[in-house]
Design a protein around this motif. Structure first.
Motif, PDB file in Angstrom:
ATOM      1  N   GLN A 124       0.833  -1.204   0.000  1.00  0.00           N
ATOM      2  CA  GLN A 124       0.000   0.000   0.000  1.00  0.00           C
ATOM      3  C   GLN A 124       0.872   1.261   0.000  1.00  0.00           C
ATOM      4  N   VAL A 125       1.949   1.213   0.785  1.00  0.00           N
ATOM      5  CA  VAL A 125       2.851   2.362   0.859  1.00  0.00           C
ATOM      6  C   VAL A 125       3.498   2.610  -0.494  1.00  0.00           C
ATOM      7  N   GLU A 126       3.973   1.544  -1.118  1.00  0.00           N
ATOM      8  CA  GLU A 126       4.638   1.696  -2.417  1.00  0.00           C
ATOM      9  C   GLU A 126       3.648   2.194  -3.468  1.00  0.00           C
ATOM     10  N   ARG A 127       2.409   1.697  -3.399  1.00  0.00           N
ATOM     11  CA  ARG A 127       1.398   2.133  -4.370  1.00  0.00           C
ATOM     12  C   ARG A 127       1.102   3.629  -4.192  1.00  0.00           C
ATOM     13  N   ALA A 128       1.015   4.093  -2.933  1.00  0.00           N
ATOM     14  CA  ALA A 128       0.765   5.513  -2.671  1.00  0.00           C
ATOM     15  C   ALA A 128       1.936   6.363  -3.141  1.00  0.00           C
ATOM     16  N   ALA A 129       3.161   5.862  -2.933  1.00  0.00           N
ATOM     17  CA  ALA A 129       4.349   6.601  -3.366  1.00  0.00           C
ATOM     18  C   ALA A 129       4.382   6.739  -4.884  1.00  0.00           C
ATOM     19  N   LYS A 130       3.966   5.685  -5.598  1.00  0.00           N
ATOM     20  CA  LYS A 130       3.948   5.731  -7.060  1.00  0.00           C
ATOM     21  C   LYS A 130       2.868   6.688  -7.565  1.00  0.00           C
ATOM     22  N   MET A 131       1.749   6.774  -6.826  1.00  0.00           N
ATOM     23  CA  MET A 131       0.650   7.642  -7.244  1.00  0.00           C
ATOM     24  C   MET A 131       1.061   9.105  -7.253  1.00  0.00           C
ATOM     25  N   ILE A 132       1.930   9.491  -6.320  1.00  0.00           N
ATOM     26  CA  ILE A 132       2.348  10.894  -6.297  1.00  0.00           C
ATOM     27  C   ILE A 132       3.764  11.068  -6.838  1.00  0.00           C
ATOM     28  N   GLY A 133       4.299   9.991  -7.434  1.00  0.00           N
ATOM     29  CA  GLY A 133       5.547  10.104  -8.175  1.00  0.00           C
ATOM     30  C   GLY A 133       6.805  10.213  -7.343  1.00  0.00           C
ATOM     31  N   VAL A 134       6.839   9.594  -6.151  1.00  0.00           N
ATOM     32  CA  VAL A 134       8.040   9.700  -5.319  1.00  0.00           C
ATOM     33  C   VAL A 134       8.634   8.328  -4.997  1.00  0.00           C
ATOM     34  N   HIS A 135       8.116   7.271  -5.621  1.00  0.00           N
ATOM     35  CA  HIS A 135       8.621   5.926  -5.351  1.00  0.00           C
ATOM     36  C   HIS A 135      10.104   5.819  -5.721  1.00  0.00           C
ATOM     37  N   GLU A 136      10.479   6.372  -6.871  1.00  0.00           N
ATOM     38  CA  GLU A 136      11.869   6.277  -7.306  1.00  0.00           C
ATOM     39  C   GLU A 136      12.798   7.015  -6.345  1.00  0.00           C
ATOM     40  N   PHE A 137      12.307   8.156  -5.821  1.00  0.00           N
ATOM     41  CA  PHE A 137      13.124   8.906  -4.867  1.00  0.00           C
ATOM     42  C   PHE A 137      13.403   8.070  -3.621  1.00  0.00           C
ATOM     43  N   ILE A 138      12.385   7.409  -3.083  1.00  0.00           N
ATOM     44  CA  ILE A 138      12.570   6.613  -1.860  1.00  0.00           C
ATOM     45  C   ILE A 138      13.490   5.433  -2.136  1.00  0.00           C
ATOM     46  N   GLU A 139      13.329   4.808  -3.296  1.00  0.00           N
ATOM     47  CA  GLU A 139      14.181   3.671  -3.650  1.00  0.00           C
ATOM     48  C   GLU A 139      15.644   4.090  -3.801  1.00  0.00           C
ATOM     49  N   SER A 140      15.863   5.372  -4.099  1.00  0.00           N
ATOM     50  CA  SER A 140      17.245   5.849  -4.265  1.00  0.00           C
ATOM     51  C   SER A 140      17.948   6.057  -2.927  1.00  0.00           C
ATOM     52  N   LEU A 141      17.211   6.063  -1.824  1.00  0.00           N
ATOM     53  CA  LEU A 141      17.824   6.193  -0.503  1.00  0.00           C
ATOM     54  C   LEU A 141      18.564   4.900  -0.150  1.00  0.00           C
ATOM     55  N   PRO A 142      19.627   4.956   0.636  1.00  0.00           N
ATOM     56  CA  PRO A 142      20.326   3.728   1.063  1.00  0.00           C
ATOM     57  C   PRO A 142      19.370   2.821   1.850  1.00  0.00           C
ATOM     58  N   GLY A 143      19.051   1.671   1.273  1.00  0.00           N
ATOM     59  CA  GLY A 143      18.111   0.787   1.942  1.00  0.00           C
ATOM     60  C   GLY A 143      16.675   1.006   1.526  1.00  0.00           C
ATOM     61  N   GLY A 144      16.409   2.022   0.711  1.00  0.00           N
ATOM     62  CA  GLY A 144      15.053   2.267   0.224  1.00  0.00           C
ATOM     63  C   GLY A 144      14.080   2.542   1.346  1.00  0.00           C
TER      64      GLY A 144
END
Length: 590
Positions: free
Chosen positions: A456-476
């Motif tokens: 659910q968290v990943e789906r919400a992050a993708k909806m507002i376009g920030v999933h890639e940003f979070i995945e770029s953090l060390p450890g995502g």
């Protein structure tokens, strides 16, 4: 608190009954501890009395077999008394710790439900002291307070009874110095009580100071105020030390006084017993030896509780003072009302402010007779100088504070009629100052709600376009965030707060937009996230950027808690009024 008021607390039977009502679910444990106190009191004088019988009847007559039997009986009584004392100490300590556990849960639950105005007026360190230090003192009411005092008094009465029963004249002689001990005990109790009150106040001051300065350490260091604040800390710490030293001084005087009184009592006992034995017939004089030995033991047993009873009174008294402070938190009626029962699954999102007045303190109103309506799906921007009431409006809508006059309605229903959990589920909030806890990114987004899955968290992050940003953090999503999000930038923290809001799919979005202090990359992500969040929702936005103002369906212009103008961006500019001048001075460069 003055020492006078402190002295009264120990006799506040209503307060004492309330403290012991906390142990009501454990009534059997209370009765067990009282029963053990009675048994210990009855057993305490038995062994000295048996020694007297052994000396007078068996040792003097050479009856060694009886001496062995009595010795075995004494050993058995010692084991029984030790076992009873263990169970007594364990039971009272268990009772205290269990009451403290339950009380701390109640207090914390009450604290997190208090109105924000309470936190505006009360230092966090003070509430921390109430929740931890003061509640720990309530534990001592049970483990070292009233029940142990009752046990000591029963032991004293039991010993005195046996002493007077054995030889009342010898008892009176040996107890002659007792008035001096009673006077010393009273002086000691009063002195330590005043010191303990000072210590308790100093601890609260230390907690508040340290909490405040660790939270604001960046400000302290930025303005090179370390030395000034350190001097303040040294003064508070010195008061804490002085209070403790006063208590230590009282102990240092009192215990030697007790030993002197015991020595004088023993000396009088030996002198009178020896001189009196010489005047009696040989048979009766020989019996005085057994009495003298037993009375020396009686005195030592008598002084053992007397050494600590004054200290226990102070423990009880300070526990009562602490419990009064804790009960003040529990009795605080300025809490968030949750009696509303209306809990719809979804709301359309129509918002109405109808003659709303609000003040943080007394009648110093920060919002004055506000009237406006936000239709479902509309985006309304709040603009105005600092202190105009923008943040107060969004706080009231989410029921973080209670209004003084007027009404706020969502879909025609007053917000007070909504169940609080249901209201806040429908109103997503993104604040300018984003608070993050120690833990992973995922835990900060879900706030450790087990009902929210990682998917659910990943789906919400993708909806507002920030999933890639979070995945770029060390450890995502498992990246560890330090306390208050110190390892993330302002923009990064803001992005996480957007996902928090979106997860609950709110019908109303309250947004304190803050992009003026973030880097360009984060700003672009935030702008995209804002557009995705606002889409299809009723939104009230505190506008800091010109782009948001232009896209708003309606702009409400505030000044000193009053609405000056309402309209679209173009309409308000055409009027050449308050908004026009505000726009030119504040937003033209946005």
């Amino acid at each position: 608190m003055s020492s006078t008021s402190g002295n009264k607390k120990i006799f506040d039977w209503t307060l004492l009954r309330r403290v012991f009502s906390l142990a009501a679910p454990y009534r059997k444990k209370v009765m067990l501890s009282l029963g053990l106190a009675i048994l210990l009191a009855l057993l305490t004088p038995v062994r000295p009395w048996l020694i007297q019988i052994t000396v007078n009847n068996y040792i003097r007559n050479g009856m060694l077999d009886w001496v062995i039997r009595i010795t075995l009986i004494q050993f058995g009584l010692l084991l029984v008394e030790t076992l009873f004392r263990f169970f007594f100490t364990f039971t009272t300590s268990w009772l205290g710790q269990t009451v403290v556990k339950n009380l701390r849960v109640r207090v914390f639950n009450k604290v997190v439900g208090l109105n924000l105005s309470q936190f505006d007026a009360t230092p966090i360190g003070t509430l921390t002291t109430r929740t931890i230090n003061d509640i720990e003192s309530v534990n001592e009411v049970f483990s070292d307070g009233l029940i142990p005092i009752i046990a000591d008094f029963l032991s004293i009465l039991s010993i005195l009874f046996v002493m007077f029963w054995v030889d009342w004249k010898l008892a009176l002689i040996s107890l002659a110095p007792f008035p001096f001990l009673i006077l010393a005990t009273y002086i000691f109790k009063e002195s330590v009580n005043r010191s303990f009150i000072r210590v308790r106040n100093a601890v609260a001051a230390l907690n508040a100071f340290v909490q405040e300065h660790l939270t604001g350490i960046q400000v302290v260091q930025t303005f090179a105020a370390e030395e000034r604040e350190f001097d303040k800390f040294k003064k508070i710490n010195k008061e804490h030390r002085n209070a403790n030293i006063n208590a230590i001084f009282a102990y240092s005087v009192f215990f030697p006084v007790v030993e002197i009184v015991l020595a004088v009592s023993t000396g009088l006992l030996v002198w009178w017993a020896a001189s009196h034995a010489l005047q009696l017939p040989p048979e009766q004089g020989a019996e005085m030896a057994g009495k003298m030995i037993s009375f020396i033991l009686f005195l030592n047993l008598l002084f053992r509780p007397l050494r600590v009873i004054a200290d226990k009174f102070n423990v009880l008294q300070m526990g009562m003072v602490a419990s009064e402070r804790v009960f003040k938190v529990l009795d605080n009626e300025d809490y968030i009302q949750t009696e509303g029962s209306f809990a719809p699954d979804k709301v359309a999102g129509k918002i109405e402010f109808d003659h709303v007045w609000f003040a943080y303190k007394d009648e110093q109103y920060v919002l004055k007779d506000l009237n406006f309506t936000v239709e479902p799906g509309e985006t309304v921007a709040l603009v105005g100088h600092t202190g105009s009431g923008k943040t107060s409006i969004i706080s009231l809508l989410n029921r973080l504070y209670h209004i003084n006059k007027g009404s706020i309605r969502i879909d025609g229903v007053e917000v007070e009629e909504y169940r609080l959990e249901a209201l806040r589920r429908q109103t997503g909030v993104v604040l300018q100052d984003v608070f993050l806890f120690s833990g992973s990114v995922l835990e900060n987004i879900t706030l450790r709600n087990p009902a929210i899955s990682r998917e659910q968290v990943e789906r919400a992050a993708k909806m507002i376009g920030v999933h890639e940003f979070i995945e770029s953090l060390p450890g995502g999503y498992d990246y560890k965030v330090m306390e208050r999000g110190a390892t993330l930038s302002l923009g990064q923290r803001q992005i996480l707060s957007f996902i928090r809001a979106l997860l609950y799919d709110p019908s109303i979005l309250i947004l304190d937009e803050a992009t003026s202090s973030v880097d360009t990359e984060s700003e672009q992500l935030i702008q995209q996230a804002i557009e995705n969040l606002i889409s299809g929702r009723t939104a009230i936005v505190i506008a800091h950027r010109l782009s948001t103002i232009r896209k708003a369906d309606k702009i409400i212009v505030l000044d000193k808690g009053e609405i000056r103008e309402i309209g679209s961006h173009e309409e308000l500019l055409e009027r050449k009024g308050y908004y026009h001048s505000l726009y030119e001075s504040q937003f033209e460069k946005g």
